[in-house]
Design an enzyme around this catalytic site. Structure first.
Site, short mmCIF file in Angstrom:
data_model
loop_
_atom_site.label_atom_id
_atom_site.label_comp_id
_atom_site.label_asym_id
_atom_site.label_seq_id
_atom_site.Cartn_x
_atom_site.Cartn_y
_atom_site.Cartn_z
CG ASP A 291 15.93 -6.69 2.35
OD1 ASP A 291 15.63 -5.89 1.46
OD2 ASP A 291 15.13 -7.15 3.19
N1 URA Z 1 11.22 -9.43 1.47
C1 URA Z 1 12.08 -8.85 2.32
O1 URA Z 1 11.70 -8.37 3.37
N2 URA Z 1 13.37 -8.81 1.97
C2 URA Z 1 13.84 -9.35 0.83
O2 URA Z 1 15.04 -9.31 0.58
C3 URA Z 1 12.93 -9.96 -0.03
C4 URA Z 1 11.61 -9.99 0.32
#
Ligand code: URA
Length: 264
Positions: free
Chosen positions: A105
């Site tokens: 993310d």
């Molecule tokens: N899990 C998440 O919630 N976000 C990420 O970026 C990676 C794993």
């Protein structure tokens, strides 16, 4: 055209600029037979550049594998219509078309693998190969034993029950809980959604390892090429039983020998 040597070496896909500078400082780079110094420029089209005694050119068939310590605020997309920063800008020196092995993310930091090796990337991303990813998570409040057990059993999300996670190093500090959670699936926003399903809001998320690859001394925003040994280990990790020792398979030992090292 003449350019700084560290830029030329990085562009050839042999090392990050920082590593290239270290090689130059150690006297491991020569231009037309003379030991180069930091700050020197050269023209790769007309001058003979040797790195650790080997010509600069990288065989076109060699794939490249990069471990990046992704900063928060960068998107894992090639471009962003809203003009936000993208991870590819951090490896802009390296020519070629890379893609990320899975996504983090925008606000997630940490270990992100980038490569132009589609076959390996596909397997590393696929949940059936059970490649572990470990995240350092900070949540508001106190994580109780029941919540830890639910993470370890599997959490019901709207896209199904998650596979059991491993929880380690749970500790409390100024109103927050820190924990390490290891999962092998790669669903969208999986860790955040697992914690939200248990009533916790994630205030920091950092991937500290991808398979056996750890960030170690890699600072936020820095990257490095994987060594040949690391690439071989990744191949072994996603090898199917009948591919072992089969020279016709991409995933056999034969294929792995073409993988690049830091400056092979
Ligand atoms: N899990 C998440 O919630 N976000 C990420 O970026 C990676 C794993």
């Amino acid at each position: 055209m003449k350019e700084r040597l560290q830029k030329i070496i990085a562009a050839a896909g042999l090392a990050s600029r920082r590593e290239a500078e270290a090689w130059i400082e150690r006297g491991e780079v020569t231009v037309d037979g003379l030991v180069a110094h930091l700050g020197d420029k050269a023209d790769p089209s007309s001058q003979r550049i040797l790195v650790c005694g080997r010509p600069l050119a990288r065989p076109a068939s060699q794939k490249r594998y990069i471990l990046l310590n992704k900063p928060s605020g960068y998107m894992c997309t090639r471009s962003d219509p809203e003009g936000r920063a993208v991870v590819f800008s951090l490896i802009a020196d390296v020519p070629g078309r890379f893609f990320t092995v899975g996504r983090l993310d925008m606000t997630t930091e940490g270990a992100l693998l980038l490569t132009d090796d589609g076959a390996l990337a596909h397997r590393l991303m696929h949940p059936s190969f059970h490649v572990n990813k470990t995240y350092l998570v900070r949540v508001r409040g106190t994580l109780d034993r029941a919540a830890t057990e639910r993470l370890e059993r599997g959490v019901q999300l709207e896209d199904g029950l998650t596979a059991p996670a491993t929880v380690a190093n749970v500790r409390y500090s100024s109103g927050h809980t820190w924990l390490e959670i290891t999962i092998h699936e790669g669903r969208n926003r999986q860790v955040r959604r697992m914690m939200e399903a248990l009533g916790y809001s994630v205030s920091r998320l950092k991937r500290v390892s991808f398979a056996f690859l750890k960030l170690e001394s890699l600072q936020t925003g820095e990257w490095r090429f994987l060594s040949g040994t690391e690439v071989r280990r990744l191949y072994e990790l996603v090898q199917l039983p009948w591919e072992k020792g089969n020279p016709k398979s991409h995933f056999s030992n034969g294929r792995q020998q073409t993988a690049p090292g830091r400056h092979q």
